[in-house]
Scaffold this active site. Structure first.
Site, PDB file in Angstrom:
ATOM      1  N   ASP A  55       0.868  -1.181   0.000  1.00  0.00           N
ATOM      2  CA  ASP A  55       0.000   0.000   0.000  1.00  0.00           C
ATOM      3  C   ASP A  55       0.904   1.230   0.000  1.00  0.00           C
ATOM      4  OD1 ASP A  55      -2.990   0.911   0.567  1.00  0.00           O
ATOM      5  OD2 ASP A  55      -1.652   2.214   1.747  1.00  0.00           O
ATOM      6  N   ASN A 105      -2.608  12.984  -4.872  1.00  0.00           N
ATOM      7  CA  ASN A 105      -3.833  13.314  -5.606  1.00  0.00           C
ATOM      8  C   ASN A 105      -4.347  14.698  -5.235  1.00  0.00           C
ATOM      9  OD1 ASN A 105      -4.149  11.096  -7.240  1.00  0.00           O
ATOM     10  ND2 ASN A 105      -5.261   9.914  -5.713  1.00  0.00           N
ATOM     11  N   HIS A 135      -5.392  14.210  -9.780  1.00  0.00           N
ATOM     12  CA  HIS A 135      -5.555  12.779 -10.040  1.00  0.00           C
ATOM     13  C   HIS A 135      -4.788  12.328 -11.266  1.00  0.00           C
ATOM     14  CE1 HIS A 135      -8.575  11.816  -6.958  1.00  0.00           C
ATOM     15  NE2 HIS A 135      -9.041  13.056  -7.172  1.00  0.00           N
ATOM     16  N   ASP A 179      -2.470   9.095 -11.306  1.00  0.00           N
ATOM     17  CA  ASP A 179      -2.538   7.953 -12.235  1.00  0.00           C
ATOM     18  C   ASP A 179      -1.176   7.656 -12.835  1.00  0.00           C
ATOM     19  OD1 ASP A 179      -5.864   8.706 -13.578  1.00  0.00           O
ATOM     20  OD2 ASP A 179      -5.217   7.721 -11.723  1.00  0.00           O
ATOM     21  N   ASP A 219      -4.443   2.345  -4.504  1.00  0.00           N
ATOM     22  CA  ASP A 219      -2.978   2.280  -4.449  1.00  0.00           C
ATOM     23  C   ASP A 219      -2.511   0.979  -3.809  1.00  0.00           C
ATOM     24  OD1 ASP A 219      -3.994   2.883  -1.976  1.00  0.00           O
ATOM     25  OD2 ASP A 219      -2.383   4.246  -1.401  1.00  0.00           O
TER      26      ASP A 219
END
Length: 720
Positions: free
Chosen positions: A596, A604, A609, A613, A639
């Protein structure tokens, strides 16, 4: 007085002998022999096989249906069941169905569904059902030289409660034979059919066990001996008798057996009395599954209604049970020599009637009446369980009658008369046929040959092939005919033929060499137009290729994350199951990492965002770059990532991999002028050290990851 009586007796005997000799000199005997021989030749070439099959099927449809077999109940999985429970039906729902049926105490349960792989959820429940339910028989598909096999459910295989459901499909796509035993192509082991496995369970409770009936080791069950099918039985010519086959006496059309749906059973709408002491067969009755087979009964309706696979197995099972318990009539055949004598007898009958009838009208009426008698006799014999030749007998009867009439009408032109007779015979054959002498001159052609080439008969008979067809095609035809003249075996080849209107046909020619009583050689060529078949094969190949490409694209889309291209959660579960199965087989270990990203939300929120990505894509590339090719990196969502490490030697090796991953991820990444640093937390579980349960293995890795987050960033933690 005594001497006078002896003289009278001698005179009568001499007169009878002279009359018999006179009869032998008449054409009745050699014409009937010639016709019978021709019919037998045509039959042995396989040209009458389809017609005899059609009559055989017609007799099934004409006979009254037998009572419904109350010993068998079908639990059909129909379209509504598939909508309700999904396809394939999950292990949980199938286990529930088996449990509900077992509670009603059937004699046996037959699962006519392939179950070689789990269909989660509920796999452990289904395994338990396979272990505990007695008299539960599963299916397998035995590998042959023409098709791959499908393994049975592992547990049922270990319990030796498995039967194969392979079937024999004739050339016209119909089922007329059943199998009791067969050998696997790969391992050569003998296996029992699905229907026989269930029947033996039922019959064992009735005190009936298999026995060898004779020196041929034919199977005896109770009152019935199942005679093994031979290559030329009935209307078959050179059929493959592999395995232990017998002619199937099917009981009825689709929908004939008592059938209930899966949802009716699970929702309690089927009483235990409907199940108790019966053999219950479970299988698909949904058209979309396409488990369908054509039989003689498929043409009972305006629209063909083939049997579902489970109904076909019910027919096979019913025949075995009723034959063993009640000696239900089977389909029997005469020895081949008796069939030959039968055909000759009808040829002789046709010749005798026309020879002594003299009048064409009386001969025609007598021949038609005799043909009707032959048809009735063949049907009555079928009702009694005998399959005797009808089509060859009718052709022999009619052929002899026609030949004798032609003899009387054209007595002075014997060669022409013989030729016309042969024409009358081969014109009954739907395929184009030609006959040539040793000089490649055409002696006989049939109407189908004229229709194929597009030329009138007179032009065909008087013109060599190179004047009718292109020179290249005529040359090949001549070469193939010449080769057949010098070979004693039947020649088969594919060629091209351009007809009168310029259309090119792809044809298949079967050439055979024959000799008349005078020693003259004749070449008989039987042609089949395969143009449409070849075009259909090409179209099917193209369609199969397109479907394969489409399916491959759909599989990739369904099993991979659209952002990173990594395997998604579904494919992760499949890869993990495969890795654990491999580890069990080879006694290896597997490490599972849960990752994680730390503070990914800040990326973000601060950079947008889009940058987030790009960061996920970069992390995915780094993870793939620092691992082995055999390792699997997946993105579960957001994530969260996973890593499957098959064959990890030890805990220390897992630590080294985790440290390498941490070092790789923490390196700064430049994303559209933004330098981004990210760390990750890793949770690790080991198989089988931590657990042998796949779900618990995943949970442990997940919990270890959260523990790593609590301990700080950019660290890993093993499960406890």
């Amino acid at each position: 007085m005594l001497i006078q009586k002896l003289d009278q007796s001698s005179n009568r005997l001499l007169s009878a002998l002279k009359q018999w000799v006179k009869q032998q000199e008449s054409p009745v005997w050699w014409i009937s022999s010639g016709v019978a021989g021709t019919v037998l030749l045509i039959r042995l070439l396989g040209l009458l096989q389809s017609s005899e099959w059609s009559v055989f099927d017609l007799y099934f449809r004409l006979r009254p249906l037998e009572p419904v077999d109350e010993k068998i109940l079908i639990v059909g999985i129909d379209e509504k069941d598939l909508q309700a429970y999904g396809f394939p039906v999950s292990d949980r729902d199938l286990s529930a169905l088996l449990t509900r049926l077992d509670q009603a105490k059937p004699k046996a349960i037959g699962l006519d569904i392939y179950r070689d792989l789990p269909a989660p959820p509920g796999y452990n429940q289904l395994v338990q059902s396979f272990k505990t339910i007695p008299n539960l028989v599963g299916i397998e598909k035995v590998e042959t030289s023409r098709s791959l096999g499908i393994q049975p459910p592992p547990i049922l295989g270990q319990r030796d409660l498995v039967g194969f459901n392979n079937v024999i499909v004739d050339a016209d796509g119909k089922i007329r034979r059943s199998l009791l035993y067969m050998q696997g192509f790969a391992d050569g082991q003998t296996r029992q059919s699905f229907a026989l496995e269930l029947a033996l369970i039922y019959l064992a409770q009735e005190g009936i066990t298999p026995e060898a009936a004779n020196q041929a080791n034919d199977l005896r069950l109770g009152q019935r001996v199942f005679r093994q099918f031979q290559p030329n039985d009935g209307g078959y010519i050179r059929a493959d008798p592999g395995g232990y086959q017998f002619l199937a006496n099917l009981r009825g059309p689709s929908g004939y057996f008592a059938t209930v749906s899966m949802r009716d059973v699970l929702e309690g709408r089927v009483s235990p009395g409907q199940i108790q002491d019966r053999i219950v067969l479970i299988g698909s009755v949904a058209p979309s599954v396409k488990d369908l087979y054509s039989t003689a009964y498929s043409e009972l309706f305006k629209q063909p209604r083939p049997l579902y696979g489970v109904e076909l197995q019910a027919n096979f099972l019913s025949e075995i049970l009723d034959s063993a318990l009640y000696d239900r009539q089977s389909i029997r055949v005469w020895p081949e020599i008796v069939e030959w004598l039968w055909i000759y007898a009808w040829a002789l009958a046709g010749a005798q009637m026309c020879w002594y009838g003299r009048s064409p009208y009386r001969s025609l009426v007598a021949t038609l009446a005799t043909g009707g008698l032959l048809t009735v006799l063949a049907y009555v014999a079928f009702r009694l369980g005998w399959w005797i030749p009808l089509v060859p007998g009718v052709i022999a009867l009619g052929g002899s009658a026609i030949t004798i009439l032609a003899y009387w009408a054209h007595r002075q032109e014997e060669m022409k008369r013989s030729t016309e007779f042969f024409k009358s015979v081969i014109n009954t054959i739907p395929d184009p046929v030609y006959v040539k002498n040793i000089n490649h001159e055409k002696i006989v052609i049939n109407q189908a040959y004229c229709q194929l080439t597009g030329y009138p008969p007179e032009m065909i008979m008087t013109s060599p092939d190179y004047k009718l067809f292109p020179v290249s095609e005529a040359k090949i035809l001549w070469q193939q005919d010449e080769q057949a003249f010098h070979s004693s075996i039947i020649q088969e080849c594919e060629e091209k033929l351009t007809c009168a209107d310029g259309k090119v046909h792809l044809i298949e020619i079967k050439r055979s060499l024959h000799q008349d009583g005078a020693g003259n050689l004749f070449l008989v060529g039987v042609i089949r137009d395969i143009t449409e078949r070849k075009q259909l094969e090409a179209n099917l190949k193209q369609l199969a290729s397109e479907l394969e490409q489409s399916n491959a694209a759909l599989r990739v889309s369904a099993e991979h994350d659209p952002l990173t291209g990594l395997p998604n959660r579904k494919l992760f579960q499949e890869r993990l199951q495969q890795s654990l199965a491999w580890a069990d087989q080879y006694k290896k270990s597997v490490a599972l990492f849960f990752l994680d990203l730390n503070d990914f939300k800040l990326v973000n929120d601060n950079l947008g965002h889009h940058i987030g990505d790009l960061l996920l894509q970069a992390v995915a590339e780094r993870l793939q770059g620092c691992l082995r090719g055999s390792d699997t990196v997946s993105r579960l969502g957001g994530d969260e990532f996973t890593i499957i490490l098959p064959g990890i030697p030890s805990r220390e090796n897992a630590e080294k991999v985790a440290e390498k991953v941490l070092e790789t991820i923490i390196k700064p990444i430049t994303l559209e002028a933004h330098e981004v640093s990210i760390t990750t937390s890793i949770g690790i579980s080991l198989y089988p050290e931590d657990t042998c349960d796949i779900e618990l293995l995943v949970q442990k890795a997940d919990m270890a990851m959260y523990q790593a987050k609590k301990l700080g960033k950019n660290v890993y933690e093993f499960s406890v």
